[in-house]
Enzyme design. Sequence first.
Site, PDB file in Angstrom:
ATOM      1  N   HIS A   1      -2.393  -2.347  -9.798  1.00 44.60           N
ATOM      2  CA  HIS A   1      -3.425  -1.746  -9.016  1.00 44.60           C
ATOM      3  C   HIS A   1      -4.652  -2.632  -9.054  1.00 44.60           C
ATOM      4  O   HIS A   1      -5.098  -3.107 -10.120  1.00 44.60           O
ATOM      5  CB  HIS A   1      -3.755  -0.203  -9.306  1.00 44.60           C
ATOM      6  CG  HIS A   1      -4.226   0.506  -8.305  1.00 44.60           C
ATOM      7  ND1 HIS A   1      -5.492   0.601  -8.149  1.00 44.60           N
ATOM      8  CD2 HIS A   1      -3.567   1.362  -7.509  1.00 44.60           C
ATOM      9  CE1 HIS A   1      -5.654   1.264  -6.811  1.00 44.60           C
ATOM     10  NE2 HIS A   1      -4.756   1.758  -6.581  1.00 44.60           N
TER      11      HIS A   1
ATOM     12  N   HIS B   1       0.925  -1.406  -0.286  1.00 43.86           N
ATOM     13  CA  HIS B   1       0.049  -0.039   0.040  1.00 43.86           C
ATOM     14  C   HIS B   1       0.863   1.359   0.119  1.00 43.86           C
ATOM     15  O   HIS B   1       1.638   1.230  -0.900  1.00 43.86           O
ATOM     16  CB  HIS B   1      -0.969  -0.054   1.256  1.00 43.86           C
ATOM     17  CG  HIS B   1      -2.163   0.945   1.374  1.00 43.86           C
ATOM     18  ND1 HIS B   1      -2.513   1.421   0.300  1.00 43.86           N
ATOM     19  CD2 HIS B   1      -3.102   1.123   2.421  1.00 43.86           C
ATOM     20  CE1 HIS B   1      -3.502   2.385   0.643  1.00 43.86           C
ATOM     21  NE2 HIS B   1      -3.860   1.993   1.756  1.00 43.86           N
TER      22      HIS B   1
ATOM     23  N   ASP C   1       2.850   5.435  -6.808  1.00 45.21           N
ATOM     24  CA  ASP C   1       4.074   5.277  -6.079  1.00 45.21           C
ATOM     25  C   ASP C   1       5.308   5.186  -6.703  1.00 45.21           C
ATOM     26  O   ASP C   1       6.415   5.315  -6.384  1.00 45.21           O
ATOM     27  CB  ASP C   1       3.902   3.827  -5.129  1.00 45.21           C
ATOM     28  CG  ASP C   1       2.883   4.449  -4.141  1.00 45.21           C
ATOM     29  OD1 ASP C   1       3.076   5.369  -3.351  1.00 45.21           O
ATOM     30  OD2 ASP C   1       2.175   3.477  -3.708  1.00 45.21           O
TER      31      ASP C   1
HETATM   32  N1  CMC Z   1       4.852  -6.984 -10.460  1.00 50.91           N
HETATM   33  C1  CMC Z   1       4.581  -8.170 -11.028  1.00 50.91           C
HETATM   34  N2  CMC Z   1       3.400  -8.875 -11.125  1.00 50.91           N
HETATM   35  C2  CMC Z   1       2.363  -8.164 -10.474  1.00 50.91           C
HETATM   36  C3  CMC Z   1       2.484  -6.944 -10.115  1.00 50.91           C
HETATM   37  C4  CMC Z   1       3.693  -6.396  -9.842  1.00 50.91           C
HETATM   38  N3  CMC Z   1       3.704  -5.138  -9.225  1.00 50.91           N
HETATM   39  N4  CMC Z   1       1.246  -6.659  -9.485  1.00 50.91           N
HETATM   40  C5  CMC Z   1       0.485  -7.690  -9.820  1.00 50.91           C
HETATM   41  N5  CMC Z   1       1.284  -8.555 -10.321  1.00 50.91           N
HETATM   42  C6  CMC Z   1       0.455  -9.805 -11.280  1.00 50.91           C
HETATM   43  C7  CMC Z   1       0.268 -11.130  -9.861  1.00 50.91           C
HETATM   44  O1  CMC Z   1       1.418 -11.572  -9.744  1.00 50.91           O
HETATM   45  C8  CMC Z   1      -0.792 -11.678 -10.583  1.00 50.91           C
HETATM   46  O2  CMC Z   1      -0.335 -12.527 -11.676  1.00 50.91           O
HETATM   47  P1  CMC Z   1      -1.091 -13.970 -11.916  1.00 50.91           P
HETATM   48  O3  CMC Z   1      -2.368 -13.649 -12.242  1.00 50.91           O
HETATM   49  O4  CMC Z   1       0.005 -14.786 -12.772  1.00 50.91           O
HETATM   50  O5  CMC Z   1      -0.999 -14.684 -10.546  1.00 50.91           O
HETATM   51  C9  CMC Z   1      -1.431 -10.542 -11.361  1.00 50.91           C
HETATM   52  O6  CMC Z   1      -0.628  -9.662 -11.723  1.00 50.91           O
HETATM   53  C10 CMC Z   1      -2.621  -9.905 -10.497  1.00 50.91           C
HETATM   54  O7  CMC Z   1      -2.029  -9.594  -9.360  1.00 50.91           O
HETATM   55  P2  CMC Z   1      -2.887  -9.608  -7.847  1.00 50.91           P
HETATM   56  O8  CMC Z   1      -1.832  -9.712  -6.762  1.00 50.91           O
HETATM   57  O9  CMC Z   1      -3.862 -10.416  -8.003  1.00 50.91           O
HETATM   58  O10 CMC Z   1      -3.535  -7.950  -7.884  1.00 50.91           O
HETATM   59  P3  CMC Z   1      -4.035  -7.401  -6.723  1.00 50.91           P
HETATM   60  O11 CMC Z   1      -4.979  -6.411  -7.324  1.00 50.91           O
HETATM   61  O12 CMC Z   1      -4.452  -8.381  -5.565  1.00 50.91           O
HETATM   62  O13 CMC Z   1      -2.910  -6.366  -6.188  1.00 50.91           O
HETATM   63  C11 CMC Z   1      -1.346  -4.623  -6.033  1.00 50.91           C
HETATM   64  C12 CMC Z   1      -2.854  -4.945  -6.439  1.00 50.91           C
HETATM   65  C13 CMC Z   1      -1.241  -3.279  -5.837  1.00 50.91           C
HETATM   66  C14 CMC Z   1      -1.256  -5.098  -4.433  1.00 50.91           C
HETATM   67  C15 CMC Z   1      -0.240  -5.389  -6.713  1.00 50.91           C
HETATM   68  O14 CMC Z   1      -0.344  -4.968  -7.884  1.00 50.91           O
HETATM   69  C16 CMC Z   1       1.184  -5.102  -6.234  1.00 50.91           C
HETATM   70  O15 CMC Z   1       1.602  -5.880  -5.453  1.00 50.91           O
HETATM   71  N6  CMC Z   1       1.974  -4.084  -6.658  1.00 50.91           N
HETATM   72  C17 CMC Z   1       3.159  -3.662  -6.290  1.00 50.91           C
HETATM   73  C18 CMC Z   1       2.919  -3.012  -4.988  1.00 50.91           C
HETATM   74  C19 CMC Z   1       2.529  -1.340  -5.225  1.00 50.91           C
HETATM   75  O16 CMC Z   1       3.014  -0.846  -6.018  1.00 50.91           O
HETATM   76  N7  CMC Z   1       1.560  -1.082  -4.584  1.00 50.91           N
HETATM   77  C20 CMC Z   1       1.121   0.420  -4.493  1.00 50.91           C
HETATM   78  C21 CMC Z   1      -0.166   0.367  -4.859  1.00 50.91           C
HETATM   79  S1  CMC Z   1      -0.659   1.988  -5.404  1.00 50.91           S
HETATM   80  C22 CMC Z   1      -0.879   2.988  -3.893  1.00 50.91           C
HETATM   81  C23 CMC Z   1      -1.809   2.670  -3.083  1.00 50.91           C
HETATM   82  O17 CMC Z   1      -2.945   2.698  -3.296  1.00 50.91           O
HETATM   83  O18 CMC Z   1      -1.644   1.737  -1.943  1.00 50.91           O
END
Ligand code: CMC
Length: 447
Positions: A325, A286, A381
């Site tokens: 995201h 986050h 971010d």
């Molecule tokens: N790098 C590589 N792969 C990713 C990433 C990433 N940053 N984010 C998602 N994926 C992949 C994930 O492995 C999954 O792949 P698969 O379908 O093969 O298993 C797919 O994309 C969907 O990911 P998810 O985890 O189901 O997506 P989510 O909606 O639960 O997660 C997130 C959203 C923001 C937690 C995630 O994208 C992430 O961990 N990003 C990196 C951390 C980050 O930058 N966070 C800041 C978010 S913006 C500020 C805020 O509002 O907090």
Amino acid sequence: MDSALPATQAKAEDASSSTRRETLSITDNRTGKVYEVPITHGTIRAVDLRQLRVDPADFGMISYDPAYNNTASCISRITYIDGDAGILRYRGYPIEELAEKSTYLETAYLLLHGELPTSAQLQDWHYHITHHTFIHESIKKFLDGFHYDAHPMGMLVSTIAALSTFYHDAKDVFNPASRKKQTYRLMGKMPTIAAFSYRHTLGMPFVYPDNELSYPGNFLNMLFRTSETRYRPNPTLEHALDILFILHADHEQNCSTNTIRGVGSSHVDPYCAAAAAIAALYGPLHGGANEEVLRMLNEIGTIQRVPEFIKRVKSGEMRLMGFGHRVYKNYDPRARIIKKIAYEVFDLMGKNPLLEIALECERIALEDDYFVKRKLYPNVDFYTGLIYQSMGFPMTMFPVLFAIPRMSGWLAQWEEMLLDPEQKIARPRQIYLGHDPRPYVAIDQRS
Ligand code: CMC
């Protein structure tokens, strides 16, 4: 909303009618019964599923949605996001226009009151927040107790919670005058506590607020003033910080906002509820992601090593921090604005050497099938850390810089939750798959 009735009992509607029926028919194949549940705003009420029962002893159907992937927990009128189109609006105003024409304090007023202020209202708002920037001297002693290398986010969480012990009137959460007072206090004291936490880690004396300066200008003063009799913030940095504050002010039902709503639903005072929200924001997925982006770029080290790093991300070894995201499946509109501000700050402070690595990560990721298929774009971010670093902030302060402006959004959402007659104490259900009843085993009989 009326509770749904099985179709057999429901009032028959003329099937040939051209009027669209805003209902959903569900056939329970376990019993053969058909149910009709109302649809409002494209949504069904999860509780309407409870009438689906196998027999009278059955509790009724519930829906399973870990991490709230497809569950609306509230009705809100504060922030609108269209993740596919990359749209973000506060109270109907596009984020791009607010970033260009508004100030953080005006935007905070908008979030909390629903409308942009008149100049008299803005003056009054400004006055009250400015006059709540000082903190009780005992809080300084409290901050002094932290270890020299304590993370400022940890200090912020604890100190905001500690404010609850100073303001007993805050417990009166259904009193509008009390809510207003705590809003002034939280908005006013966040930058002070954040700056004091930073100064503590440096072992430098605390700098008291200068109420003649703007909200971001005073924050810079409390962070960076050394021996000057009067600190004058650089207008470019002051303006850049103000825009960054606008962009971070709210973001509908994210993890920390869901936390302040959930914790606040127990009717605890807003200091404890806000501390919980800050704790949620601290996590690397986050608000802690901006700090992680910088660590990642440092670890990559050179442009030449970007492809190898992306390969490791694709193999699932790590995530590309600052990408992806839950809601945006397009370029985060905040990231677009931030990229522009980054260049304004770099023109003044010199280019951040990590920028080239970040741009290369973005270039490769935006073309790579792994990221394209999953709709992973830079989020808010990805570039903020580079700007903060160029402005002179240490990495540990990055999530704090997210938390300060998010306070306005948290408070707006907290108040909306309290005043919503449909809201109750947050209490999800579970699917229990643990043991059936079994007798206690004495310690000498356990294997
Ligand atoms: N790098 C590589 N792969 C990713 C990433 C990433 N940053 N984010 C998602 N994926 C992949 C994930 O492995 C999954 O792949 P698969 O379908 O093969 O298993 C797919 O994309 C969907 O990911 P998810 O985890 O189901 O997506 P989510 O909606 O639960 O997660 C997130 C959203 C923001 C937690 C995630 O994208 C992430 O961990 N990003 C990196 C951390 C980050 O930058 N966070 C800041 C978010 S913006 C500020 C805020 O509002 O907090």
